[in-house]
Design an enzyme around this catalytic site. Structure first.
Site, PDB file in Angstrom:
ATOM      1  N   CYS A 101       0.879  -1.128  -0.048  1.00 25.09           N
ATOM      2  CA  CYS A 101       0.056  -0.164   0.029  1.00 25.09           C
ATOM      3  C   CYS A 101       0.806   1.215   0.073  1.00 25.09           C
ATOM      4  O   CYS A 101       1.599   1.683   0.958  1.00 25.09           O
ATOM      5  CB  CYS A 101      -0.835  -0.012   1.196  1.00 25.09           C
ATOM      6  SG  CYS A 101      -1.913   1.655   1.288  1.00 25.09           S
ATOM      7  N   HIS A 423      -8.289   2.033 -21.384  1.00 22.15           N
ATOM      8  CA  HIS A 423      -8.211   1.646 -19.917  1.00 22.15           C
ATOM      9  C   HIS A 423      -6.892   2.098 -19.343  1.00 22.15           C
ATOM     10  O   HIS A 423      -5.847   1.798 -19.896  1.00 22.15           O
ATOM     11  CB  HIS A 423      -8.606   0.249 -19.581  1.00 22.15           C
ATOM     12  CG  HIS A 423      -8.754  -0.212 -18.189  1.00 22.15           C
ATOM     13  ND1 HIS A 423      -9.600   0.561 -17.087  1.00 22.15           N
ATOM     14  CD2 HIS A 423      -8.307  -1.068 -17.451  1.00 22.15           C
ATOM     15  CE1 HIS A 423      -9.399   0.114 -16.079  1.00 22.15           C
ATOM     16  NE2 HIS A 423      -8.721  -1.008 -16.133  1.00 22.15           N
TER      17      HIS A 423
END
Length: 478
Positions: A101, A423
């Protein structure tokens, strides 16, 4: 002309492929490579009574919608199964999730923690910065999925173009523009500089408290020399400017590597008023880097405006980028002298390590390891050597790269044929890993081997993920 759908037959199977006749034939081969795993050099494509070559102009073939194209060729050696299977987010432990993270720029997290404002400021860019700070904190507190509504609301308020919508919802926006706006906001917010006690950065007492994090860790400096081509006797002028992103040109057929594309962007031909001639004249502008930041952003110029079709189109040619990047050749002579001794020392040590690894593999006792005590002694010796080689001026410059050497730590890719569709996906090096990366595909998070990152250089054509923004960080000195 608009793309046409064709049927490609290969090994008894038929594939419907969208063929862009305005693109090079090599792009079409890249599409087929991504579908069949047959490398372009091994493909034999029968089209209009002949064999398709890389330099064939597809527009001259007058290919019709629904045409059938035959392809022959076999894939190369199949890739071996990675030692570790792909790990998906639902299979990760809490510890593994926490490690992945937001670890790419840890100094930014530390600096944001020192930023006191709350999300109530009349300055919308200040609100964006505090929202990012709070987003970091929230993500570091949980291993569950988290939707960043507050941050998105702050981004759309500060920059209304990201709030544009159509019948299908929010419109797709350019990721490079989004990155630039966030970095600009962080800079304008004047986030306090983080000063770690690390030999790779400057000491705590060396920088003014008014310096911002972005200025110190993410901003470099150009020194540019301007010479008049039409009036060689006119004195050259030297200017300095800052940058937070290097551009890499991709359109020229001779650009196959990132370094070439960056150098082409740094050498310009411009027109401006000549004080000696009294009219517009031709000039050359040669820019070189006089300060390297700890974090170096490289943007690949993949999109351009096509006048004949009045649309933005995409350059899908292959441009390879390195995992370990040496910025030495981009620097001014003065900066080369400052970073040269340390750079050469690190590169020499890396060669010695590679040689030692090869010898260990060939040794009769490959499992023999050095003791922890001897390794600690060696590390202390290395630290002492490195401290002596760091240029004193660079050591005082918080957030500067002192060696000119970088490692790739994140990639933003785009898949699709234009900026208005497709994308975006993020790929980040896994914390403390040299072989694993984390793939962020919206809410689908998975761990992939580094070999997947090597495929993001455009070799798969526009129907595969192509590197658009790359983030490099200073290589660790020990």
């Amino acid at each position: 002309m608009p793309p046409v759908k064709v049927n490609v037959k290969w090994k008894g199977q038929s594939y419907e492929v969208e063929l862009d006749t305005d693109a090079p034939a090599s792009d079409f081969k890249g599409q087929l490579y991504s579908i069949t795993d047959v490398e372009p050099s091994r493909q034999k494509i029968m089209i209009k009574g002949g064999i398709l070559k890389d330099d064939t102009d597809l527009k001259t073939l007058n290919i019709k919608e629904g045409a059938t194209i035959m392809m022959m060729g076999t894939p190369g050696e199949l890739p071996k199964e990675p030692p570790k299977k792909t790990l998906f987010i639902e299979d990760m432990t809490d510890r593994q999730l926490a490690e992945t993270c937001l670890r790419i720029i840890p100094e930014l997290q530390e600096s944001l923690n020192r930023f006191p404002n709350s999300v109530t400021s009349p300055d919308l860019q200040i609100n964006l910065t505090t929202s990012l700070r709070d987003l970091y904190k929230q993500l570091n507190r949980t291993t569950e999925s988290y939707v960043p509504f507050t941050f998105l609301r702050a981004l759309r308020s500060a920059f209304p173009q990201f709030d544009q919508r159509n019948a299908n919802g929010y419109m797709q926006q350019d990721a490079e523009e989004c990155w630039s706006q966030i970095v600009t906001s962080l800079n304008n917010a004047n986030i306090p500089v983080y000063r770690p006690n690390d030999i790779s950065t400057a000491s705590e007492s060396s920088s003014s408290s008014n310096e911002s994090f972005v200025n110190q860790y993410m901003t470099g400096e150009f020194t540019s020399i301007l010479k008049c081509v039409d009036a060689p006797d006119e004195p050259a002028s030297t200017t300095k400017s800052t940058f937070t992103k290097l551009s890499c040109f991709t359109s020229d057929k001779d650009i196959n590597y990132m370094q070439n594309g960056i150098l082409m962007a740094l050498d310009e031909n411009i027109e401006k008023d000549s004080p000696s001639l009294g009219h517009i004249a031709n000039y050359t502008k040669k820019s070189r880097i006089s300060r390297l930041p700890s974090y170096l952003t490289v943007g690949f110029v993949r999109f351009f405006w096509k006048n004949n079709r009045q649309i933005r189109t995409k350059i899908t040619r292959r441009v390879q980028f390195p995992f370990d990047y040496d910025a030495y050749d981009l620097c001014t002579d003065e900066l080369k002298q400052k970073i040269g001794p340390l750079r050469n020392h690190i590169l020499e040590r890396e060669k010695e390590k590679d040689t030692a690894k090869r010898k260990a593999k060939a040794s009769l006792n490959p499992n023999e390891k050095e003791t922890a005590e001897s390794k600690s002694d060696k590390d202390n010796e290395v630290n002492d050597e490195i401290k002596k080689l760091i240029d004193p001026e660079l050591e005082k410059d918080i957030g500067a790269n002192v060696s000119g050497l970088y490692e790739l730590c994140a990639v933003l890719t785009h898949i699709g044929r234009s900026a208005d569709s497709g994308h975006y996906i993020g790929w980040a090096r896994k914390h403390d890993s040299t072989e694993e990366w984390v793939k962020y595909d919206d809410d689908k998070v998975s761990i992939v081997p580094q070999s997947e990152i090597q495929k993001l250089d455009g070799s798969g054509g526009s129907d595969w993920h192509i590197g658009y923004i790359l983030l490099y960080r200073s290589k660790k000195l020990v």
